[in-house]
Each structure stands twice: as C-alpha cells, then as structure tokens.
Motif scaffolding. Structure first.
Motif, PDB file in Angstrom:
ATOM      1  N   ILE A 198       0.830  -1.215   0.000  1.00 43.00           N
ATOM      2  CA  ILE A 198       0.000   0.000   0.000  1.00 43.00           C
ATOM      3  C   ILE A 198       0.867   1.269   0.000  1.00 43.00           C
ATOM      4  N   ALA A 199       1.873   1.292   0.878  1.00 40.93           N
ATOM      5  CA  ALA A 199       2.699   2.501   0.973  1.00 40.93           C
ATOM      6  C   ALA A 199       3.402   2.771  -0.358  1.00 40.93           C
ATOM      7  N   VAL A 200       3.842   1.708  -1.037  1.00 43.89           N
ATOM      8  CA  VAL A 200       4.508   1.870  -2.340  1.00 43.89           C
ATOM      9  C   VAL A 200       3.493   2.409  -3.354  1.00 43.89           C
ATOM     10  N   ALA A 201       2.303   1.816  -3.359  1.00 45.52           N
ATOM     11  CA  ALA A 201       1.273   2.246  -4.320  1.00 45.52           C
ATOM     12  C   ALA A 201       0.897   3.709  -4.094  1.00 45.52           C
ATOM     13  N   GLU A 202       0.897   4.119  -2.812  1.00 46.35           N
ATOM     14  CA  GLU A 202       0.475   5.495  -2.506  1.00 46.35           C
ATOM     15  C   GLU A 202       1.446   6.544  -3.035  1.00 46.35           C
ATOM     16  N   GLN A 203       2.646   6.099  -3.402  1.00 50.18           N
ATOM     17  CA  GLN A 203       3.606   7.077  -3.925  1.00 50.18           C
ATOM     18  C   GLN A 203       3.272   7.493  -5.355  1.00 50.18           C
ATOM     19  N   ASP A 204       2.361   6.795  -5.959  1.00 51.49           N
ATOM     20  CA  ASP A 204       2.002   7.132  -7.336  1.00 51.49           C
ATOM     21  C   ASP A 204       0.484   7.177  -7.469  1.00 51.49           C
ATOM     22  N   ALA A 205      -0.022   8.350  -7.837  1.00 50.85           N
ATOM     23  CA  ALA A 205      -1.475   8.569  -7.849  1.00 50.85           C
ATOM     24  C   ALA A 205      -2.199   7.536  -8.715  1.00 50.85           C
ATOM     25  N   VAL A 206      -1.628   7.218  -9.876  1.00 51.72           N
ATOM     26  CA  VAL A 206      -2.314   6.292 -10.782  1.00 51.72           C
ATOM     27  C   VAL A 206      -2.376   4.891 -10.168  1.00 51.72           C
ATOM     28  N   CYS A 207      -1.260   4.483  -9.569  1.00 54.29           N
ATOM     29  CA  CYS A 207      -1.180   3.132  -9.004  1.00 54.29           C
ATOM     30  C   CYS A 207      -2.195   2.960  -7.871  1.00 54.29           C
ATOM     31  N   ILE A 208      -2.236   3.897  -6.932  1.00 58.28           N
ATOM     32  CA  ILE A 208      -3.147   3.743  -5.786  1.00 58.28           C
ATOM     33  C   ILE A 208      -4.606   3.871  -6.234  1.00 58.28           C
ATOM     34  N   GLU A 209      -4.824   4.686  -7.262  1.00 58.96           N
ATOM     35  CA  GLU A 209      -6.182   4.813  -7.807  1.00 58.96           C
ATOM     36  C   GLU A 209      -6.661   3.486  -8.366  1.00 58.96           C
ATOM     37  N   GLN A 210      -5.785   2.849  -9.168  1.00 55.50           N
ATOM     38  CA  GLN A 210      -6.165   1.573  -9.786  1.00 55.50           C
ATOM     39  C   GLN A 210      -6.403   0.507  -8.729  1.00 55.50           C
ATOM     40  N   LEU A 211      -5.512   0.511  -7.712  1.00 52.34           N
ATOM     41  CA  LEU A 211      -5.648  -0.475  -6.640  1.00 52.34           C
ATOM     42  C   LEU A 211      -6.975  -0.277  -5.899  1.00 52.34           C
ATOM     43  N   THR A 212      -7.262   0.973  -5.570  1.00 54.61           N
ATOM     44  CA  THR A 212      -8.490   1.281  -4.831  1.00 54.61           C
ATOM     45  C   THR A 212      -9.717   0.879  -5.636  1.00 54.61           C
ATOM     46  N   LEU A 213      -9.704   1.228  -6.925  1.00 56.96           N
ATOM     47  CA  LEU A 213     -10.861   0.906  -7.761  1.00 56.96           C
ATOM     48  C   LEU A 213     -11.028  -0.602  -7.908  1.00 56.96           C
ATOM     49  N   ALA A 214      -9.890  -1.321  -8.021  1.00 61.59           N
ATOM     50  CA  ALA A 214      -9.982  -2.775  -8.178  1.00 61.59           C
ATOM     51  C   ALA A 214     -10.612  -3.399  -6.934  1.00 61.59           C
ATOM     52  N   ILE A 215     -10.160  -2.973  -5.748  1.00 55.00           N
ATOM     53  CA  ILE A 215     -10.722  -3.538  -4.507  1.00 55.00           C
ATOM     54  C   ILE A 215     -12.186  -3.123  -4.359  1.00 55.00           C
ATOM     55  N   ALA A 216     -12.486  -1.858  -4.697  1.00 57.21           N
ATOM     56  CA  ALA A 216     -13.873  -1.387  -4.561  1.00 57.21           C
ATOM     57  C   ALA A 216     -14.789  -2.184  -5.490  1.00 57.21           C
ATOM     58  N   GLU A 217     -14.359  -2.359  -6.736  1.00 54.93           N
ATOM     59  CA  GLU A 217     -15.223  -3.057  -7.689  1.00 54.93           C
ATOM     60  C   GLU A 217     -15.472  -4.510  -7.256  1.00 54.93           C
ATOM     61  N   GLN A 218     -14.357  -5.196  -6.882  1.00 55.78           N
ATOM     62  CA  GLN A 218     -14.501  -6.602  -6.458  1.00 55.78           C
ATOM     63  C   GLN A 218     -15.383  -6.738  -5.242  1.00 55.78           C
ATOM     64  N   SER A 219     -15.126  -5.895  -4.243  1.00 54.15           N
ATOM     65  CA  SER A 219     -15.803  -6.114  -2.969  1.00 54.15           C
ATOM     66  C   SER A 219     -17.270  -5.687  -3.053  1.00 54.15           C
ATOM     67  N   ILE A 220     -17.555  -4.662  -3.864  1.00 52.79           N
ATOM     68  CA  ILE A 220     -18.954  -4.243  -4.018  1.00 52.79           C
ATOM     69  C   ILE A 220     -19.725  -5.309  -4.804  1.00 52.79           C
ATOM     70  N   SER A 221     -19.075  -5.859  -5.843  1.00 56.75           N
ATOM     71  CA  SER A 221     -19.747  -6.891  -6.610  1.00 56.75           C
ATOM     72  C   SER A 221     -19.994  -8.127  -5.734  1.00 56.75           C
ATOM     73  N   GLN A 222     -18.989  -8.508  -4.925  1.00 58.56           N
ATOM     74  CA  GLN A 222     -19.142  -9.648  -4.012  1.00 58.56           C
ATOM     75  C   GLN A 222     -20.287  -9.400  -3.012  1.00 58.56           C
ATOM     76  N   THR A 223     -20.382  -8.179  -2.512  1.00 58.38           N
ATOM     77  CA  THR A 223     -21.435  -7.868  -1.533  1.00 58.38           C
ATOM     78  C   THR A 223     -22.807  -7.935  -2.200  1.00 58.38           C
ATOM     79  N   GLY A 224     -22.866  -7.487  -3.468  1.00 49.20           N
ATOM     80  CA  GLY A 224     -24.119  -7.600  -4.218  1.00 49.20           C
ATOM     81  C   GLY A 224     -24.555  -9.063  -4.300  1.00 49.20           C
ATOM     82  N   ILE A 225     -23.577  -9.963  -4.525  1.00 47.51           N
ATOM     83  CA  ILE A 225     -23.899 -11.396  -4.606  1.00 47.51           C
ATOM     84  C   ILE A 225     -24.428 -11.893  -3.256  1.00 47.51           C
ATOM     85  N   TRP A 226     -23.770 -11.472  -2.164  1.00 52.42           N
ATOM     86  CA  TRP A 226     -24.261 -11.878  -0.832  1.00 52.42           C
ATOM     87  C   TRP A 226     -25.703 -11.403  -0.634  1.00 52.42           C
TER      88      TRP A 226
END
Ligand code: C2E
Ligand code: CA
Ligand code: CA
Length: 405
Positions: A198-226
């Motif tokens: 996380i700390a490494v990703a946070e050093q680059d705006a694009v990297c942390i953005e992509q990481l955040t969006l990937a986790i948000a998309e996966q976890s929201i979709s998983q919660t929708g399934i639940w």
C-alpha cells in the motif's frame, strides 16, 4: 499454557537498569522465547538490530535511558528496522507510555503493550504469544516490499484480491458487515499483506487509484452477490487520500454499486484520521460521497493529531477506534478512558462506533457495556477469502448461540 510456539520468537530487551532488564529477560526465557538479547541503551540496541542476521520480532524498550532515550530509539528503529514490534515499557506516568505507543504507531511500527512497571509474567506471555502467532502467519523474515512494477503486474494479472474481515453487531450478535482488505497473490501462490504494497502504491497517484478501484469493484460486486443470497452485509472499503484526489471517485464507486444492485448506504468508505483534512480535494470528495448517501468512517481513530478539531464539521457517519485503545482496555485505565470518551463522543454526534482489534472476550464485554455498535477483530475472525464468509456466518451463529464469543 503451551509455550512451544514461543521458541520461534526473538526478543531484544533495552533498559539501562540492569535489574529490570534481567528480570524481563528471565521472564521471556522462562516463557520459552527462542532468543533473548539484552542491551543497556538505545545505541547498543540499534547496533544489535543492525548486526542481527534475522531481525528481532520484539523490542522491549524502556523510555528513560541515558544517551538515546526510548523515543529517540523508536524514531531510529522506524527508519532502520520498521518490521520489529515495539513494546514500550516504563515506570513513569502510564499516560506517557500510551503517547509513546501512539507515536511509534504513527511512525509505522507495530506496537504491543505498552507495559507499565510493575507488570506480571501473564502480560509478557500474551505479548510473546501474539508474536508467535504473527510468526506462524507469515513466512520467516521481514515481509518483502513489492516494487511498483510488481504491483502493476499483479493488477494486470488480477492477482490483487480482497479479503474480508467480519464486523459483528454488539447488540444483534450478528455479522452485520465486512471490511475489504487488500491482498496480492504472489507468483508462488503465497498471500502478500498490504504492508508490503500500500505505501509503495500510494507514492504514485495512478497506481493507488487503480488499486483502490480494483478492490472497490470486487468487494462491491461480491457484496451484491451476498445480498442476492439473502445476506444483507455492509461493505467497508479503505480509501487513501492519494486516491481521493481523483475527482470522479464518488461517481465511479456509485457505478460499481449500481451494477451490483447495492444501495449506497450499504457501502462505507474508511479514511484514516490523519488523511481526513488534507486539502480541498479531499473535502470535496467527502461531501460528494455523503451527498450520494455512502457511509464515511474515520479509521484508526485516536492515533492522529488534534482528532476532535479535525472532525468538527466533517461529514463522517462512523468512528473506528484504533485497536491500541481497544485491546486490553479493561485493565488499562488510559486506554479505557480514551475508548469510553470516543464512544460517548460518537454517540453524541450521532455517529456509529466500531472497535477494531478485538482479540479477547474481556475486550468484547467492555465494548458491550460501553454501548459500542460493532466489534471487529481476531476474537471473531481474521480476514478471509470471500468464499469463506458464508461458512463463517453459519459457524458464527452456532458459536454465538453457545455464548462462546
Ligand atoms: P486497517 O484499515 O486499520 O485494517 C485493519 C487491520 O488490522 C488489518 O490488517 C487486519 O487484519 C488487522 N486486524 C484485524 N483484527 C485484528 C486484531 O484483532 N488484532 C490485530 N493485531 N490486528 C487485527 P491488514 O489487512 O494487514 O491491513 C493493514 C492496513 O493496510 C489496513 O489497516 C489499511 O490501512 C491498509 N489497507 C488494507 N487494504 C487496503 C486497501 O484496499 N486500500 C488502502 N488504501 N489501504 C488498505
Ligand atoms: Ca480500515
Ligand atoms: Ca483501522
């Protein structure tokens, strides 16, 4: 007590008082610690850490010492040996101990204790046991830090996955939600924790953005399934301030929720306290998240600076009290006072209060008595794969019916 696992743990005890140092070292040896080394001041301790072939797991650090004092030693450690767990101990004012523990945490170190002198062998046993548990959870040695290229590759190959840790309602006794916690599946199949990227990703705006969006998309979709399975779980997602700078984040997260058929109020964004008031971009995004009815949580509450001043006027819906004030609060008057004040304040502000790091039944009982809303921690469950959540919820029902929390 089974102390065999303790033999995997190495400890360094730093205290200028020979009697105290030897007493603590003797306790650690009696409890089966694999390696116990003593140092009489901060400089010697740092030199021993520098020379050690394998990093120490635990560093018991007295606060008042001639030469480098405890605080200075901790500052150096944070830079030179960030993977050691620090246990501050002292005979001075216990409030000072709590302050130093918080400082060490802010510097990125893992902290256990703190230990107010005099302390009993049971407290030391608990610290050793937790270190042994961390050892068995992790491969030997410090966690490898990934570089930017490796994170990009993990993202491209969809090896960034969300683990989920249950949040239990203290009144309902039920699993009310989960927090998504990022993991990377390494090339060898091992699971790599967020401390390594996380700390490494946070050093680059694009990297942390992509990481955040990937986790948000996966976890929201998983919660929708639940939800479609009849499990009405809420989902909490961690946001770095660096990721919020992207202006359309509320809309993007809204679109994930739309696709998953999930009401926005089931999604809470967690932001650490120190990052909350960092600039107009953040405030803008926070307001828009709230306007769209997402929940907003102050993560690690109590570890930042001027907490209350920062919170005033910000649109938060939840306080997440840091585990340093939760774990052991029943016998630590300072932690308990901060915990009680946080719960009381959140209630007056109409905010939900979540306690993290609930490891012991005593922590749980105290939180129940204080009127805290939710508990999250190893006592109920460690973070797990999404596919394990259903089985956990079933097992939890039996466990809570049996009153065995
Ligand atoms: P956090 O948001 O404070 O997450 C809670 C951390 O405490 C998790 O560690 C969790 O495994 C650990 N924990 C939970 N219960 C207990 C307990 O009873 N005792 C103890 N000792 N620890 C407990 P994890 O998963 O290693 O995450 C560490 C940090 O990494 C998170 O702290 C968060 O700041 C960051 N992080 C994780 N996932 C993401 C993400 O998707 N985006 C961003 N920006 N940060 C993330
Ligand atoms: Ca969090
Ligand atoms: Ca937290």
């Amino acid at each position: 007590m089974d102390i065999t696992a303790n033999s995997t743990v190495s400890a360094l005890v730093v205290d200028d008082s020979r009697a105290m140092r030897q007493l603590l070292a003797a306790m650690l040896r009696e409890l089966g610690a694999g390696k116990v080394v003593e140092a009489s001041d901060g400089a010697e301790a740092l030199a021993l850490c520098d020379q050690a072939l394998w990093p120490f797991d635990l560093l018991f650090c007295d606060l008042s010492m001639p030469g480098l004092d405890g605080v200075q030693t901790i500052r150096h450690l944070a830079i030179r040996h960030p993977h050691v767990t620090v246990v501050p101990f002292s005979g001075l004012d216990p409030r000072l101990l709590v302050t130093v523990a918080r400082l060490a945490q802010q510097l990125g170190l893992r902290v256990d204790g703190p230990l107010a002198k005099p302390f009993g062998i049971d407290t030391v046993a608990g610290i050793l046991q937790r270190a042994a548990q961390r050892r068995s959870d992790q491969p030997a040695g410090p966690p490898p830090s990934l570089d930017r290229r490796e994170i990009d590759r993990a993202l491209a190959e969809r090896r960034l996955i969300a683990y989920y840790q249950p949040k239990i309602g203290l009144r309902s006794g039920e699993v009310e939600g989960v927090e998504a916690l990022a993991r990377i599946v390494g090339d060898d199949g091992n699971i790599i924790g967020p401390d390594a990227f996380i700390a490494v990703a946070e050093q680059d705006a694009v990297c942390i953005e992509q990481l955040t969006l990937a986790i948000a998309e996966q976890s929201i979709s998983q919660t929708g399934i639940w939800h479609t399975l009849g499990l009405r779980l809420d989902i909490a997602i961690n946001l770095s301030a660096e990721a919020i700078r992207r202006g359309d984040l509320p809309e993007l997260i809204g679109s994930f929720a739309g696709k998953a058929g999930l009401a926005h109020e089931c999604v809470t964004l967690e932001l650490t306290e120190t990052r909350v008031a960092s600039g107009p971009g953040v405030l803008d995004a926070l307001s828009r998240f709230r306007l769209q009815n997402f929940g907003l949580s102050v993560d690690d509450f109590g570890t930042g600076e001027s907490s209350l001043k920062r919170l005033k006027g910000l649109p938060f819906t939840e306080l997440k009290v840091d585990r340093i004030f939760v774990h052991g609060a029943d016998h630590d008057p300072q932690a308990r006072a901060i915990l009680e004040a946080s719960v009381g304040m959140a209630q007056r502000l109409g905010m939900k209060v979540v306690a993290e790091g609930v490891e012991r039944a005593q922590d749980w009982q105290l939180l129940e008595a204080l009127g805290c809303d939710q508990a999250q921690g190893f006592l109920a469950a460690r973070p797990m794969r999404g596919t394990d959540i259903l089985a956990f919820i079933d097992a939890w029902k039996t466990r809570s019916l049996a009153g065995a929390r």
